[in-house]
Design a protein around this motif. Sequence first.
Motif, PDB file in Angstrom:
ATOM      1  N   VAL A 184       0.822  -1.207   0.000  1.00 37.70           N
ATOM      2  CA  VAL A 184       0.000   0.000   0.000  1.00 37.70           C
ATOM      3  C   VAL A 184       0.855   1.257   0.000  1.00 37.70           C
ATOM      4  CG1 VAL A 184      -0.198  -0.092   2.524  1.00 37.70           C
ATOM      5  CG2 VAL A 184      -1.883   1.196   1.210  1.00 37.70           C
ATOM      6  N   VAL A 185       0.360   2.272  -0.710  1.00 40.09           N
ATOM      7  CA  VAL A 185       0.936   3.615  -0.703  1.00 40.09           C
ATOM      8  C   VAL A 185      -0.193   4.580  -0.384  1.00 40.09           C
ATOM      9  CG1 VAL A 185       1.953   5.441  -2.122  1.00 40.09           C
ATOM     10  CG2 VAL A 185       2.799   3.093  -2.309  1.00 40.09           C
ATOM     11  N   GLU A 186       0.095   5.584   0.444  1.00 37.93           N
ATOM     12  CA  GLU A 186      -0.924   6.558   0.845  1.00 37.93           C
ATOM     13  C   GLU A 186      -0.684   7.895   0.161  1.00 37.93           C
ATOM     14  OE1 GLU A 186      -2.210   9.041   4.830  1.00 37.93           O
ATOM     15  OE2 GLU A 186      -1.373   7.018   5.082  1.00 37.93           O
ATOM     16  N   ALA A 187      -1.681   8.374  -0.569  1.00 36.49           N
ATOM     17  CA  ALA A 187      -1.619   9.702  -1.179  1.00 36.49           C
ATOM     18  C   ALA A 187      -2.005  10.757  -0.155  1.00 36.49           C
ATOM     19  CB  ALA A 187      -2.548   9.770  -2.388  1.00 36.49           C
ATOM     20  N   ALA A 188      -1.627  12.001  -0.429  1.00 38.83           N
ATOM     21  CA  ALA A 188      -1.932  13.096   0.492  1.00 38.83           C
ATOM     22  C   ALA A 188      -3.404  13.475   0.470  1.00 38.83           C
ATOM     23  CB  ALA A 188      -1.084  14.314   0.154  1.00 38.83           C
ATOM     24  N   GLY A 189      -4.131  13.056  -0.557  1.00 38.48           N
ATOM     25  CA  GLY A 189      -5.553  13.367  -0.659  1.00 38.48           C
ATOM     26  C   GLY A 189      -6.159  12.593  -1.808  1.00 38.48           C
ATOM     27  N   ALA A 190      -7.480  12.737  -1.972  1.00 39.65           N
ATOM     28  CA  ALA A 190      -8.192  11.999  -3.016  1.00 39.65           C
ATOM     29  C   ALA A 190      -8.308  12.787  -4.316  1.00 39.65           C
ATOM     30  CB  ALA A 190      -9.583  11.616  -2.518  1.00 39.65           C
ATOM     31  N   ASP A 191      -7.786  14.007  -4.358  1.00 39.94           N
ATOM     32  CA  ASP A 191      -7.857  14.803  -5.578  1.00 39.94           C
ATOM     33  C   ASP A 191      -6.881  14.264  -6.616  1.00 39.94           C
ATOM     34  OD1 ASP A 191      -5.246  16.899  -5.369  1.00 39.94           O
ATOM     35  OD2 ASP A 191      -5.999  16.085  -3.479  1.00 39.94           O
ATOM     36  N   THR A 192      -7.121  14.599  -7.868  1.00 41.84           N
ATOM     37  CA  THR A 192      -6.321  14.064  -8.969  1.00 41.84           C
ATOM     38  C   THR A 192      -4.840  14.393  -8.821  1.00 41.84           C
ATOM     39  OG1 THR A 192      -8.189  14.117 -10.503  1.00 41.84           O
ATOM     40  CG2 THR A 192      -5.986  14.140 -11.473  1.00 41.84           C
ATOM     41  N   GLY A 193      -4.525  15.633  -8.447  1.00 44.35           N
ATOM     42  CA  GLY A 193      -3.128  16.025  -8.305  1.00 44.35           C
ATOM     43  C   GLY A 193      -2.389  15.200  -7.273  1.00 44.35           C
ATOM     44  N   SER A 194      -3.003  14.991  -6.114  1.00 44.39           N
ATOM     45  CA  SER A 194      -2.357  14.209  -5.055  1.00 44.39           C
ATOM     46  C   SER A 194      -2.157  12.759  -5.478  1.00 44.39           C
ATOM     47  CB  SER A 194      -3.198  14.266  -3.774  1.00 44.39           C
ATOM     48  OG  SER A 194      -3.255  15.579  -3.259  1.00 44.39           O
ATOM     49  N   LEU A 195      -3.120  12.205  -6.198  1.00 40.17           N
ATOM     50  CA  LEU A 195      -3.005  10.821  -6.656  1.00 40.17           C
ATOM     51  C   LEU A 195      -1.877  10.676  -7.675  1.00 40.17           C
ATOM     52  CD1 LEU A 195      -6.805   9.993  -7.003  1.00 40.17           C
ATOM     53  CD2 LEU A 195      -5.249   9.104  -5.261  1.00 40.17           C
ATOM     54  N   LEU A 196      -1.754  11.635  -8.586  1.00 41.04           N
ATOM     55  CA  LEU A 196      -0.687  11.580  -9.586  1.00 41.04           C
ATOM     56  C   LEU A 196       0.691  11.688  -8.933  1.00 41.04           C
ATOM     57  CD1 LEU A 196      -2.172  13.756 -12.470  1.00 41.04           C
ATOM     58  CD2 LEU A 196      -1.741  11.299 -12.519  1.00 41.04           C
ATOM     59  N   VAL A 197       0.824  12.593  -7.976  1.00 41.45           N
ATOM     60  CA  VAL A 197       2.101  12.737  -7.269  1.00 41.45           C
ATOM     61  C   VAL A 197       2.468  11.431  -6.572  1.00 41.45           C
ATOM     62  CG1 VAL A 197       3.239  13.864  -5.316  1.00 41.45           C
ATOM     63  CG2 VAL A 197       1.973  15.231  -6.979  1.00 41.45           C
ATOM     64  N   ALA A 198       1.501  10.822  -5.895  1.00 34.87           N
ATOM     65  CA  ALA A 198       1.767   9.575  -5.180  1.00 34.87           C
ATOM     66  C   ALA A 198       2.159   8.456  -6.139  1.00 34.87           C
ATOM     67  CB  ALA A 198       0.538   9.171  -4.366  1.00 34.87           C
ATOM     68  N   LEU A 199       1.500   8.380  -7.285  1.00 33.89           N
ATOM     69  CA  LEU A 199       1.827   7.350  -8.269  1.00 33.89           C
ATOM     70  C   LEU A 199       3.245   7.528  -8.810  1.00 33.89           C
ATOM     71  CD1 LEU A 199      -1.517   7.048 -10.263  1.00 33.89           C
ATOM     72  CD2 LEU A 199      -0.348   5.183  -9.076  1.00 33.89           C
ATOM     73  N   GLN A 200       3.624   8.766  -9.088  1.00 31.92           N
ATOM     74  CA  GLN A 200       4.964   9.021  -9.610  1.00 31.92           C
ATOM     75  C   GLN A 200       6.030   8.678  -8.572  1.00 31.92           C
ATOM     76  OE1 GLN A 200       5.170  12.987 -11.301  1.00 31.92           O
ATOM     77  NE2 GLN A 200       3.177  12.751 -12.257  1.00 31.92           N
ATOM     78  N   GLN A 201       5.807   9.090  -7.327  1.00 27.75           N
ATOM     79  CA  GLN A 201       6.765   8.776  -6.270  1.00 27.75           C
ATOM     80  C   GLN A 201       6.830   7.275  -6.030  1.00 27.75           C
ATOM     81  OE1 GLN A 201       5.299  11.163  -3.022  1.00 27.75           O
ATOM     82  NE2 GLN A 201       6.410  12.998  -3.697  1.00 27.75           N
ATOM     83  N   MET A 202       5.673   6.624  -6.068  1.00 26.76           N
ATOM     84  CA  MET A 202       5.607   5.188  -5.861  1.00 26.76           C
ATOM     85  C   MET A 202       6.390   4.451  -6.937  1.00 26.76           C
ATOM     86  SD  MET A 202       2.327   2.858  -6.607  1.00 26.76           S
ATOM     87  CE  MET A 202       2.663   3.293  -8.315  1.00 26.76           C
ATOM     88  N   ARG A 203       6.239   4.898  -8.173  1.00 28.34           N
ATOM     89  CA  ARG A 203       6.928   4.218  -9.269  1.00 28.34           C
ATOM     90  C   ARG A 203       8.437   4.365  -9.136  1.00 28.34           C
ATOM     91  NH1 ARG A 203       5.588   4.152 -15.752  1.00 28.34           N
ATOM     92  NH2 ARG A 203       6.206   1.980 -15.923  1.00 28.34           N
ATOM     93  N   GLU A 204       8.883   5.538  -8.725  1.00 30.70           N
ATOM     94  CA  GLU A 204      10.316   5.754  -8.548  1.00 30.70           C
ATOM     95  C   GLU A 204      10.871   4.886  -7.421  1.00 30.70           C
ATOM     96  OE1 GLU A 204      10.546   9.895  -7.823  1.00 30.70           O
ATOM     97  OE2 GLU A 204      10.049  10.475  -9.887  1.00 30.70           O
ATOM     98  N   GLN A 205      10.106   4.768  -6.337  1.00 33.35           N
ATOM     99  CA  GLN A 205      10.583   4.040  -5.165  1.00 33.35           C
ATOM    100  C   GLN A 205      10.514   2.528  -5.349  1.00 33.35           C
ATOM    101  OE1 GLN A 205       8.165   5.569  -1.993  1.00 33.35           O
ATOM    102  NE2 GLN A 205       9.032   7.627  -2.113  1.00 33.35           N
ATOM    103  N   LEU A 206       9.442   2.052  -6.018  1.00 36.01           N
ATOM    104  CA  LEU A 206       9.217   0.613  -6.120  1.00 36.01           C
ATOM    105  C   LEU A 206       9.648   0.041  -7.459  1.00 36.01           C
ATOM    106  CD1 LEU A 206       5.701   0.377  -4.435  1.00 36.01           C
ATOM    107  CD2 LEU A 206       7.953   0.142  -3.384  1.00 36.01           C
ATOM    108  N   ALA A 207       9.981   0.928  -8.402  1.00 28.71           N
ATOM    109  CA  ALA A 207      10.439   0.493  -9.728  1.00 28.71           C
ATOM    110  C   ALA A 207       9.441  -0.460 -10.375  1.00 28.71           C
ATOM    111  CB  ALA A 207      11.811  -0.157  -9.625  1.00 28.71           C
ATOM    112  N   ILE A 208       8.178  -0.014 -10.458  1.00 19.64           N
ATOM    113  CA  ILE A 208       7.175  -0.840 -11.130  1.00 19.64           C
ATOM    114  C   ILE A 208       6.719  -0.148 -12.411  1.00 19.64           C
ATOM    115  CG2 ILE A 208       6.386  -1.875  -8.992  1.00 19.64           C
ATOM    116  CD1 ILE A 208       3.934  -0.103  -9.124  1.00 19.64           C
TER     117      ILE A 208
END
Length: 250
Positions: free
Chosen positions: A226-250
């Motif tokens: 699991v990864v937690e975004a800062a909020g449910a808005d589109t911008g927060s979700l995109l930021v979390a996805l980008q950071q997640m991809r960098e960290q988890l290399a998926i």
Amino acid sequence: MHPLAGLHVLNTRPAGQAAALTAALREAGAIVSELPLIGIEPREPAAPEERLLLDLDHYAGVIFVSANAARRGLDVVAGCWPQWPYRLPVYAVGKGTAAVLEDAGLTVILPERADSDGLLALPALGAVSGQRFLVFRGEGGRELLRNTLQARGATVDVLELYRRVLPAAAAAQWQAMTVSPQVVILTSPDAQQHWRQVAGADALRPLWLVVSPRMHAEAVAAGARVVEAAGADTGSLLVALQQMREQLAI
């Protein structure tokens, strides 16, 4: 540049509310499937609840706990008031909720942390003894806001304006998918519960992107990555996805 190029993401927002997120994900390069896990059924106020709406200008503030609560709340208020009561403070739990209200011309008070705890940490909701608040929410919502404000000496009324249900077609839509997602976006506790119900044994295969500490804790307890975004808005979700991809290399 496409930071999410090739990443297969499952968007579970309700039908009619998924398009903006899907478009933003695709613009970032993601492969997106949609599986609505929440159906919104409007609930009309009963006669005693309508009286709360007529007393709207007597409140010290109104609180909207979701974008759906904001949409429904604006609709029912418009049936009683030709315009929003002057100087009535409006609180929103997160950016998506605030956006709905701001689009209607309202000035919104927004916490830094997008959840009930964030709202309760606002100075304006700290010393509330003798004040009266109205909360707009869905049926069966959490009692944290009401209980905490009451413990601080406030009177709190609640209007439950919609029901969250699992769409009847969700299971069949999931079974018809031919490609398994790498990430599933879950923006409410109900969506998270419905995901486990619909996906069954496959629910833990993708990484879960959630939007609150409460959802994060429940996901960990279920055994999900699991990864937690800062909020449910589109911008927060995109930021979390980008950071997640960098960290988890998926």
